[in-house]
Every structure is written in C-alpha cells, then in structure tokens.
Design a protein around this motif. Structure first.
Motif, PDB file in Angstrom:
ATOM      1  N   TRP A   1       0.834  -1.198   0.000  1.00 39.66           N
ATOM      2  CA  TRP A   1       0.000   0.000   0.000  1.00 39.66           C
ATOM      3  C   TRP A   1       0.867   1.245   0.000  1.00 39.66           C
ATOM      4  CZ3 TRP A   1      -5.221   0.321  -0.418  1.00 39.66           C
ATOM      5  CH2 TRP A   1      -5.929  -0.862  -0.284  1.00 39.66           C
ATOM      6  N   ILE A   2       0.400   2.268  -0.698  1.00 35.95           N
ATOM      7  CA  ILE A   2       1.041   3.581  -0.678  1.00 35.95           C
ATOM      8  C   ILE A   2      -0.005   4.582  -0.197  1.00 35.95           C
ATOM      9  CG2 ILE A   2       2.108   5.415  -2.037  1.00 35.95           C
ATOM     10  CD1 ILE A   2       3.086   3.275  -3.984  1.00 35.95           C
ATOM     11  N   ASN A   3       0.350   5.321   0.844  1.00 39.86           N
ATOM     12  CA  ASN A   3      -0.529   6.360   1.373  1.00 39.86           C
ATOM     13  C   ASN A   3       0.247   7.669   1.341  1.00 39.86           C
ATOM     14  OD1 ASN A   3      -2.352   7.978   2.666  1.00 39.86           O
ATOM     15  ND2 ASN A   3      -2.440   6.762   4.543  1.00 39.86           N
ATOM     16  N   LEU A   4      -0.195   8.597   0.502  1.00 39.75           N
ATOM     17  CA  LEU A   4       0.528   9.862   0.343  1.00 39.75           C
ATOM     18  C   LEU A   4       0.288  10.819   1.502  1.00 39.75           C
ATOM     19  CD1 LEU A   4      -0.001  10.440  -3.468  1.00 39.75           C
ATOM     20  CD2 LEU A   4       2.025   9.565  -2.305  1.00 39.75           C
ATOM     21  N   GLY A   5      -0.813  10.647   2.210  1.00 41.42           N
ATOM     22  CA  GLY A   5      -1.077  11.499   3.369  1.00 41.42           C
ATOM     23  C   GLY A   5      -1.350  12.960   3.014  1.00 41.42           C
ATOM     24  N   LEU A   6      -1.860  13.216   1.827  1.00 39.46           N
ATOM     25  CA  LEU A   6      -2.160  14.588   1.396  1.00 39.46           C
ATOM     26  C   LEU A   6      -3.658  14.860   1.528  1.00 39.46           C
ATOM     27  CD1 LEU A   6       0.036  14.708  -1.826  1.00 39.46           C
ATOM     28  CD2 LEU A   6       0.535  15.776   0.381  1.00 39.46           C
ATOM     29  N   ASP A   7      -4.025  16.126   1.570  1.00 37.96           N
ATOM     30  CA  ASP A   7      -5.415  16.555   1.667  1.00 37.96           C
ATOM     31  C   ASP A   7      -6.081  16.430   0.292  1.00 37.96           C
ATOM     32  OD1 ASP A   7      -7.836  17.863   1.973  1.00 37.96           O
ATOM     33  OD2 ASP A   7      -6.982  19.572   3.042  1.00 37.96           O
TER      34      ASP A   7
ATOM     35  N   SER B   1      -8.762  17.588  -0.766  1.00 41.61           N
ATOM     36  CA  SER B   1      -9.393  18.813  -1.264  1.00 41.61           C
ATOM     37  C   SER B   1      -8.377  19.738  -1.947  1.00 41.61           C
ATOM     38  CB  SER B   1     -10.103  19.559  -0.124  1.00 41.61           C
ATOM     39  OG  SER B   1      -9.155  20.035   0.814  1.00 41.61           O
ATOM     40  N   GLU B   2      -7.084  19.451  -1.774  1.00 36.57           N
ATOM     41  CA  GLU B   2      -6.042  20.291  -2.368  1.00 36.57           C
ATOM     42  C   GLU B   2      -5.289  19.606  -3.508  1.00 36.57           C
ATOM     43  OE1 GLU B   2      -3.274  21.922   0.401  1.00 36.57           O
ATOM     44  OE2 GLU B   2      -4.817  22.487   1.837  1.00 36.57           O
ATOM     45  N   TRP B   3      -5.381  18.293  -3.593  1.00 42.74           N
ATOM     46  CA  TRP B   3      -4.521  17.553  -4.505  1.00 42.74           C
ATOM     47  C   TRP B   3      -5.308  16.598  -5.394  1.00 42.74           C
ATOM     48  CZ3 TRP B   3       0.506  18.750  -4.925  1.00 42.74           C
ATOM     49  CH2 TRP B   3       1.078  19.466  -3.882  1.00 42.74           C
ATOM     50  N   GLN B   4      -4.807  16.453  -6.620  1.00 43.56           N
ATOM     51  CA  GLN B   4      -5.246  15.408  -7.535  1.00 43.56           C
ATOM     52  C   GLN B   4      -4.031  14.528  -7.813  1.00 43.56           C
ATOM     53  OE1 GLN B   4      -6.801  17.327 -11.007  1.00 43.56           O
ATOM     54  NE2 GLN B   4      -8.821  17.616 -10.088  1.00 43.56           N
ATOM     55  N   VAL B   5      -4.292  13.263  -8.004  1.00 45.09           N
ATOM     56  CA  VAL B   5      -3.215  12.292  -8.161  1.00 45.09           C
ATOM     57  C   VAL B   5      -3.436  11.493  -9.433  1.00 45.09           C
ATOM     58  CG1 VAL B   5      -2.160  10.249  -7.136  1.00 45.09           C
ATOM     59  CG2 VAL B   5      -2.977  12.066  -5.674  1.00 45.09           C
ATOM     60  N   GLN B   6      -2.331  11.171 -10.104  1.00 38.97           N
ATOM     61  CA  GLN B   6      -2.392  10.240 -11.229  1.00 38.97           C
ATOM     62  C   GLN B   6      -1.199   9.301 -11.132  1.00 38.97           C
ATOM     63  OE1 GLN B   6      -4.867   9.843 -13.779  1.00 38.97           O
ATOM     64  NE2 GLN B   6      -3.691   7.937 -13.817  1.00 38.97           N
ATOM     65  N   TRP B   7      -1.480   8.009 -10.930  1.00 38.81           N
ATOM     66  CA  TRP B   7      -0.449   6.987 -10.901  1.00 38.81           C
ATOM     67  C   TRP B   7      -0.368   6.346 -12.274  1.00 38.81           C
ATOM     68  CZ3 TRP B   7       2.341   6.399  -6.523  1.00 38.81           C
ATOM     69  CH2 TRP B   7       1.791   6.826  -5.324  1.00 38.81           C
ATOM     70  N   SER B   8       0.832   6.038 -12.708  1.00 38.87           N
ATOM     71  CA  SER B   8       0.937   5.306 -13.969  1.00 38.87           C
ATOM     72  C   SER B   8       2.153   4.380 -13.926  1.00 38.87           C
ATOM     73  CB  SER B   8       1.005   6.255 -15.162  1.00 38.87           C
ATOM     74  OG  SER B   8       2.178   6.994 -15.151  1.00 38.87           O
TER      75      SER B   8
ATOM     76  N   CYS C   1      -6.169   7.829  -6.619  1.00 40.57           N
ATOM     77  CA  CYS C   1      -6.384   7.928  -5.170  1.00 40.57           C
ATOM     78  C   CYS C   1      -5.088   8.277  -4.442  1.00 40.57           C
ATOM     79  CB  CYS C   1      -6.921   6.615  -4.619  1.00 40.57           C
ATOM     80  SG  CYS C   1      -8.555   6.191  -5.234  1.00 40.57           S
ATOM     81  N   LEU C   2      -5.246   8.966  -3.316  1.00 38.79           N
ATOM     82  CA  LEU C   2      -4.096   9.306  -2.475  1.00 38.79           C
ATOM     83  C   LEU C   2      -3.579   8.080  -1.712  1.00 38.79           C
ATOM     84  CD1 LEU C   2      -5.365  12.702  -1.059  1.00 38.79           C
ATOM     85  CD2 LEU C   2      -3.607  12.352  -2.791  1.00 38.79           C
ATOM     86  N   ARG C   3      -4.449   7.110  -1.517  1.00 38.01           N
ATOM     87  CA  ARG C   3      -4.067   5.840  -0.901  1.00 38.01           C
ATOM     88  C   ARG C   3      -4.451   4.742  -1.883  1.00 38.01           C
ATOM     89  NH1 ARG C   3      -6.061   1.663   2.542  1.00 38.01           N
ATOM     90  NH2 ARG C   3      -4.452   0.992   3.997  1.00 38.01           N
ATOM     91  N   THR C   4      -3.469   3.937  -2.284  1.00 39.38           N
ATOM     92  CA  THR C   4      -3.719   2.911  -3.283  1.00 39.38           C
ATOM     93  C   THR C   4      -2.851   1.695  -3.008  1.00 39.38           C
ATOM     94  OG1 THR C   4      -3.867   2.485  -5.665  1.00 39.38           O
ATOM     95  CG2 THR C   4      -2.011   3.832  -4.918  1.00 39.38           C
TER      96      THR C   4
END
Length: 181
Positions: free
Chosen positions: A27-33, A35-42, A52-55
C-alpha cells in the motif's frame, strides 16, 4: 479574489526506489489533503485506484512508477521511482545469539513458516570455512554454539539453508550470524 497558497515543496511526500515482497499487499498512502490535490499513478493498471491518495500496488514484477501530483494552485509535481519485488522469505533466521547458559538466546534456531515442508540441508561455517554443524532432512534446526562439545569463540559465522516448500519448490537462503558470549 483569493489565490490558493503554493504548497511547500519540502512537505510533499517523496518516494524513493523501494522493495516489496511478492504475495504481500503493498500500500502507498501519500497522506495529502484530497481537497487540495489530484493524483495520477501510472501505469494505471498497476494500481487498485490510479487517482487515489491511498492505493495498493497490484503488480508483482519490477516496475518503474510515475506519480503526478497536481495542487489546486495548478502546480504539478512528478516523481519517478521503481518498485522491486523480492521473493518472500519462508523462514525467519535470527542474526545473533548468545550461548552463555543464561536462559536467553542460548540457541541459534530457525523458524520456518507453515508452508515450509522440510529443511533439506542446513550448515554453519566459521570464518575459515570450517563446518561447525550440519543438518539434513529435518524439520528443526537448532545450534548451541559448540563444536565437538567445546564452546566456539564469539564471532561471525555463515549459514546456508536449503528447504522445500509445500508447493514443491526448493529454495536457498544464505546469510551470517553473530555468536556473542
């Protein structure tokens, strides 16, 4: 009008190359808010949720990962790192023991997991390559720190363990251990 504040670059989570165990959830948990961040994993297919911030990483082969973080201010941060998958050890092997008859850690012994069927062969050697103890076709490996009945000197010894798993695979484990007095 209000402008969003810029994120502090040094407070962002950083990812370095990492190692994970095959067969274990990673598991990876970025611990970011959120409401402030968008994430794209590739590549997106490697993740249980690629936005997701936690994936959970679902891939089980070595891979290069890209993480793109977009802050609500419009700042975009890109991280590249690799995940290297290692075969899970099926045996816990302590790295030191103290055979001084005080009742604590007086034996060096290995602890196989339930899916280890048999220890095919195990041996301990001193720093000159002299064999201190050998086991073959056993379920338990335990050493009292003696050779020919005499206590061995403190020092570093090496071991190797060949074992058979319940699914019929033969494995090899090598390392060193420290004998303390």
């Amino acid at each position: 009008f209000d402008l969003p504040s810029l994120p502090d670059f040094f407070e962002l989570p950083g990812w370095e190359d990492t190692t994970a165990l095959t067969g274990e959830p990673f598991w990876i948990n970025l611990g970011l808010d959120a409401s402030e961040w968008q994430v794209q994993w590739s590549p997106s297919s490697y993740f249980s949720c690629d936005t997701c911030l936690r994936t959970r990483v679902r891939y089980d082969e070595n891979a290069s990962i890209e993480l793109e973080l977009t802050h609500l201010s419009g700042c975009v941060y890109t991280y590249l790192f690799s995940v290297r998958w290692e075969e899970q050890n099926h045996i816990y092997v302590p790295n030191s023991f103290s055979p001084n008859d005080d009742g604590a850690n007086d034996f060096w012994e290995i602890f196989p997991a339930d899916h280890v069927e048999l220890i095919l062969e195990a041996a301990i050697y001193n720093r000159w390559g002299g064999e201190m103890r050998r086991w073959e076709n056993v379920e338990e490996v335990r050493w009292n720190g003696r050779f020919l009945g005499k206590p061995m000197n403190p020092g570093v010894y090496v071991y190797y363990i060949r074992y058979l798993t319940t699914d019929g695979k033969k494995r090899l484990l090598k390392g060193d251990l420290t004998l303390w007095r």
